[in-house]
Design a protein around this motif. Structure first.
Motif, mmCIF file in Angstrom:
data_model
loop_
_atom_site.group_PDB
_atom_site.id
_atom_site.type_symbol
_atom_site.label_atom_id
_atom_site.label_comp_id
_atom_site.label_asym_id
_atom_site.label_seq_id
_atom_site.Cartn_x
_atom_site.Cartn_y
_atom_site.Cartn_z
ATOM 1 N N LEU A 34 -0.023 0.707 4.984
ATOM 2 C CA LEU A 34 -1.349 1.963 5.186
ATOM 3 C C LEU A 34 -1.374 2.545 6.517
ATOM 4 O O LEU A 34 -1.451 3.429 6.439
ATOM 5 N N ASN A 35 0.523 1.936 7.281
ATOM 6 C CA ASN A 35 0.274 2.715 8.310
ATOM 7 C C ASN A 35 1.992 2.837 8.560
ATOM 8 O O ASN A 35 1.682 4.399 9.437
ATOM 9 N N CYS A 36 2.699 2.361 8.265
ATOM 10 C CA CYS A 36 4.379 2.284 8.555
ATOM 11 C C CYS A 36 4.793 2.488 7.130
ATOM 12 O O CYS A 36 5.383 2.084 6.434
ATOM 13 N N PHE A 37 4.853 4.285 6.690
ATOM 14 C CA PHE A 37 5.290 4.829 5.615
ATOM 15 C C PHE A 37 7.141 5.022 5.989
ATOM 16 O O PHE A 37 7.637 4.798 4.734
ATOM 17 N N ASN A 38 7.166 4.720 6.934
ATOM 18 C CA ASN A 38 8.862 5.050 6.861
ATOM 19 C C ASN A 38 9.405 3.664 7.053
ATOM 20 O O ASN A 38 10.494 3.860 7.380
ATOM 21 N N LEU A 39 9.381 2.428 6.718
ATOM 22 C CA LEU A 39 9.502 1.028 6.772
ATOM 23 C C LEU A 39 10.530 0.863 5.341
ATOM 24 O O LEU A 39 10.635 1.210 4.918
ATOM 25 N N LYS A 40 11.689 0.261 6.519
ATOM 26 C CA LYS A 40 12.845 0.163 5.703
ATOM 27 C C LYS A 40 13.500 -1.024 5.305
ATOM 28 O O LYS A 40 13.893 -1.393 4.288
ATOM 29 N N ARG A 41 13.370 -2.066 5.789
ATOM 30 C CA ARG A 41 13.497 -2.923 6.563
ATOM 31 C C ARG A 41 12.534 -4.070 7.238
ATOM 32 O O ARG A 41 11.601 -3.686 8.010
ATOM 33 N N LEU A 42 11.734 -5.256 6.277
ATOM 34 C CA LEU A 42 10.723 -5.965 5.891
ATOM 35 C C LEU A 42 11.444 -7.234 6.001
ATOM 36 O O LEU A 42 11.937 -7.204 4.267
ATOM 37 N N SER A 43 11.403 -8.343 6.860
ATOM 38 C CA SER A 43 11.821 -10.019 6.550
ATOM 39 C C SER A 43 10.350 -10.446 6.473
ATOM 40 O O SER A 43 9.902 -10.672 7.612
ATOM 41 N N LEU A 44 10.250 -11.256 5.102
ATOM 42 C CA LEU A 44 8.458 -12.306 5.622
ATOM 43 C C LEU A 44 9.251 -13.660 5.140
ATOM 44 O O LEU A 44 8.754 -14.267 4.569
ATOM 45 N N LYS A 45 10.681 -14.204 5.970
ATOM 46 C CA LYS A 45 11.000 -15.178 5.507
ATOM 47 C C LYS A 45 10.183 -16.323 5.642
ATOM 48 O O LYS A 45 9.968 -16.650 6.354
ATOM 49 N N SER A 46 10.173 -16.909 4.629
ATOM 50 C CA SER A 46 9.629 -18.357 5.298
ATOM 51 C C SER A 46 7.757 -18.268 5.454
ATOM 52 O O SER A 46 7.503 -18.774 6.408
ATOM 53 N N CYS A 47 7.109 -17.053 5.547
ATOM 54 C CA CYS A 47 5.840 -17.039 5.840
ATOM 55 C C CYS A 47 4.855 -17.498 4.733
ATOM 56 O O CYS A 47 4.660 -17.285 3.434
ATOM 57 N N GLU A 48 3.881 -18.150 4.820
ATOM 58 C CA GLU A 48 3.492 -19.287 3.866
ATOM 59 C C GLU A 48 2.440 -18.606 2.917
ATOM 60 O O GLU A 48 1.545 -19.296 1.897
ATOM 61 N N SER A 49 1.576 -18.001 3.718
ATOM 62 C CA SER A 49 0.343 -17.248 3.395
ATOM 63 C C SER A 49 0.930 -15.569 2.855
ATOM 64 O O SER A 49 -0.558 -15.179 2.712
ATOM 65 N N ILE A 50 1.274 -15.037 2.617
ATOM 66 C CA ILE A 50 2.249 -13.711 1.987
ATOM 67 C C ILE A 50 2.151 -14.069 0.563
ATOM 68 O O ILE A 50 2.497 -14.867 -0.555
ATOM 69 N N THR A 51 1.657 -13.551 -0.825
ATOM 70 C CA THR A 51 1.672 -13.338 -1.790
ATOM 71 C C THR A 51 2.305 -12.352 -2.158
ATOM 72 O O THR A 51 2.127 -11.229 -1.887
ATOM 73 N N GLY A 52 1.939 -12.057 -4.003
ATOM 74 C CA GLY A 52 2.262 -10.835 -4.739
ATOM 75 C C GLY A 52 1.648 -10.041 -4.527
ATOM 76 O O GLY A 52 2.253 -8.733 -4.441
ATOM 77 N N GLN A 53 0.547 -10.166 -4.517
ATOM 78 C CA GLN A 53 -0.703 -9.092 -3.808
ATOM 79 C C GLN A 53 0.234 -8.607 -3.009
ATOM 80 O O GLN A 53 0.297 -7.089 -3.038
ATOM 81 N N GLY A 54 0.211 -9.117 -1.499
ATOM 82 C CA GLY A 54 1.058 -8.187 -0.199
ATOM 83 C C GLY A 54 1.549 -7.419 -0.257
ATOM 84 O O GLY A 54 2.151 -6.492 -0.135
ATOM 85 N N LEU A 55 3.105 -7.953 -0.837
ATOM 86 C CA LEU A 55 4.314 -7.448 -1.578
ATOM 87 C C LEU A 55 4.093 -5.868 -3.081
ATOM 88 O O LEU A 55 4.432 -4.804 -1.896
ATOM 89 N N GLN A 56 2.984 -6.514 -2.975
ATOM 90 C CA GLN A 56 2.607 -4.919 -4.152
ATOM 91 C C GLN A 56 2.088 -3.689 -3.992
ATOM 92 O O GLN A 56 2.525 -2.250 -3.610
ATOM 93 N N ILE A 57 1.277 -4.049 -2.748
ATOM 94 C CA ILE A 57 0.750 -2.864 -1.824
ATOM 95 C C ILE A 57 1.375 -2.562 -0.809
ATOM 96 O O ILE A 57 1.893 -1.336 -0.514
ATOM 97 N N VAL A 58 2.156 -2.968 -0.164
ATOM 98 C CA VAL A 58 3.728 -2.468 0.738
ATOM 99 C C VAL A 58 4.565 -1.890 -0.087
ATOM 100 O O VAL A 58 4.966 0.110 0.331
ATOM 101 N N ALA A 59 5.111 -2.158 -0.974
ATOM 102 C CA ALA A 59 6.004 -1.499 -2.029
ATOM 103 C C ALA A 59 5.487 0.124 -2.417
ATOM 104 O O ALA A 59 6.053 0.731 -2.879
ATOM 105 N N ALA A 60 4.248 -0.058 -2.921
ATOM 106 C CA ALA A 60 3.083 1.113 -3.340
ATOM 107 C C ALA A 60 3.201 2.290 -2.532
ATOM 108 O O ALA A 60 2.623 3.362 -3.079
ATOM 109 N N ASN A 61 3.417 2.057 -1.063
ATOM 110 C CA ASN A 61 3.106 2.743 -0.007
ATOM 111 C C ASN A 61 4.489 2.869 0.810
ATOM 112 O O ASN A 61 4.628 4.226 1.056
ATOM 113 N N CYS A 62 4.948 2.079 0.623
ATOM 114 C CA CYS A 62 6.931 2.074 1.651
ATOM 115 C C CYS A 62 8.221 2.575 0.557
ATOM 116 O O CYS A 62 8.774 1.889 0.096
#
Length: 491
Positions: free
Chosen positions: A425-453
């Motif tokens: 909701l704030n970093c619309f210019n994001l081009k590279r994002l690494s979430l490797k081995s983030c155990e608390s991340i789910t598909g819902q969070g990824l969809q929010i990022v993809a819908a805005n960035c």
């Protein structure tokens, strides 16, 4: 004349033998005594000219197939086993004008077609060759010899390989380049000898003595050089701006020699003009050494201290006192750096654009909050392995550093979809994002990022529990995004 000069030096002997065989079957072309005397006189004159001509330096393995009977080879020296040394050879002679030479075969004449190119085109081609190949070209013919030593081609010396005798190679090369200006090589601006483990202080001293216009020096992985040699270079090369001593474990400081400090202090204020300094893997570097570096290199804009494990928050405090123009800073794997160090780094304010604090386990949300509050123009942050960072830290970062383009928060188990929502909701210019081995991340969070960035170009979700549908959603909304994942069902 171009075809004559372009004739390959290594093939002239072969051409002469074939001509001789033709001559033996015919008696109509027997040279006269006067012609023989003229050829002998010309050979003698040519040998005198060769002796008085400065020789080029060739970087050649002595036992390689390409070093037989004085003939060059196109094989790179790095692909041949054995010790590599700098050899000295005379320039190739011009083609003899003996009447029998004119009977060369048509096939040999066709090999000289490259010499139809004008000099500026040949120089442009030579500019793409590494140093050792350029030296080999100087042995082909006299024209190539003159073109290969054109000053425009010698602004950079690049040598690589563990077996090469770099000290001798640098000595021979600089001696040849100093031909027009004795003892001083004015055209050389860049020396790259990365990975040459046989480089010693003697080689660096040669550069310091002969190359006052040096602007860039890379000696990464050359662990035999010491502080004294580096001091000589920075003292005698006042225009040096880029210095890479990564992997040089004996280097513990960057400073002027005592003699240079006394002599140059009225003019330079004991300052070194280095702007880019890479001391990655300089394990012995301590806070006191960093203090000396900061005091002498006040113009630093890029500083990399990866795996300098003895650096602490105190060293960063020294750094911020003197070096206020730093744009890029890396203290990755400096395990003693904590939130107090982040408070010091935050004094760079809007000048800081790149920061790497990967695997600094003592950094928490408090340190991230300092950076987010004062460094609003941050573009790149690598905080992988900082397990103390939570969604609150990501929230501070997203709301204050809205122009963030690259973020690595892999192996931060306390970051969840909530933190990703703040990013989206704030970093619309994001081009590279690494979430490797983030155990608390789910598909819902990824969809929010993809819908805005929509400009997302790289996403790393390896070892994350995300569904195939979420990955497909990202691919559908971010067309150019490359997804690194470990889900075998998605391809």
């Amino acid at each position: 004349m171009g075809a004559n000069n372009g004739k390959q030096y290594g093939s002239e002997g072969k051409g002469s033998s074939s001509i001789s065989s033709d001559v033996s079957s015919s008696t109509d072309h027997t040279p006269t005594k006067a012609q023989k005397n003229a050829a002998t006189s010309e050979d003698s004159d040519l040998s005198m000219r060769t002796l008085s001509t400065p020789s080029p330096a060739l970087i050649f393995p002595p036992n390689s197939p390409g070093f037989q009977n004085g003939r060059g080879s196109s094989t790179s020296s790095s692909s041949v086993t054995g010790e590599t040394v700098a050899m000295v050879h005379s320039p190739p002679p011009t083609r003899l004008t003996h009447p029998l030479i004119r009977l060369a075969s048509k096939h040999q004449k066709e090999q000289a077609n490259i010499d139809r190119l004008p000099d500026h085109s040949m120089i442009q081609i030579f500019s793409f060759l590494p140093t050792n190949q350029l030296c080999r070209c100087a042995r082909v013919c006299r024209r190539w010899y003159n073109l290969a030593w054109d000053p425009r081609l010698w602004r950079t010396i690049r040598l690589t390989g563990e077996t090469i005798n770099v000290d001798r190679a640098l000595k021979v090369l600089t001696r040849r380049l100093c031909q027009d200006t004795p003892n001083v090589c004015l055209m050389l601006e860049t020396v790259i000898v990365s990975g040459c483990r046989r480089l010693t202080d003697r080689g660096l001293y040669t550069i310091a003595q002969c190359c006052p216009e040096l602007r860039r020096l890379e000696v990464s992985g050359c662990y035999n050089i010491s502080n004294e040699a580096v001091f000589d270079v920075v003292s005698l090369c006042p225009n040096l701006e880029h210095l890479d001593v990564s992997g040089c474990s004996k280097v513990t400081c960057i400073s002027l020699t005592r003699e240079a400090s006394i002599k140059l202090s009225p003019l330079h204020g004991k300052q070194i003009s280095i702007r880019y300094l890479d001391m990655t893997d300089c394990f012995v570097l301590e806070d006191e050494g960093l203090h000396t570096i900061a005091a002498h290199c006040t113009q630093l804009t890029h500083l990399y201290l990866r795996r300098c494990v003895r650096i602490t928050d105190e060293g960063l405090r020294y750094l911020m006192i003197y070096c206020t123009s730093i744009k890029e800073l890396s203290v990755s794997d400096c395990r003693f750096v904590s939130d107090f160090g982040m408070r010091e780094i935050a004094k760079l304010e809007s000048r800081l654009r790149y920061l790497s604090i990967a695997h600094c386990g003592r950094i928490t949300d408090v340190g991230i909050r300092y950076i987010a509050k004062y460094c609003s123009k941050l573009r790149y942050l690598n905080a992988r392995g900082c397990e103390g960072i939570t969604d609150h830290g990501v929230e501070y970062l997203a709301k204050n550093c809205t122009k963030l383009k690259s973020l690595d928060i892999g192996k931060c188990p306390l970051v969840s979809d909530t933190g990703l929502e703040f990013l989206a909701l704030n970093c619309f210019n994001l081009k590279r994002l690494s979430l490797k081995s983030c155990e608390s991340i789910t598909g819902q969070g990824l969809q929010i990022v993809a819908a805005n960035c929509f400009d997302l170009q790289m996403l790393n979700v390896q070892d994350c529990d995300v569904s195939v549908d979420a990955l497909r959603f990202v691919k559908r909304h971010c067309k150019r995004c490359i997804i690194e994942h470990t889900n075998p069902a998605f391809f």
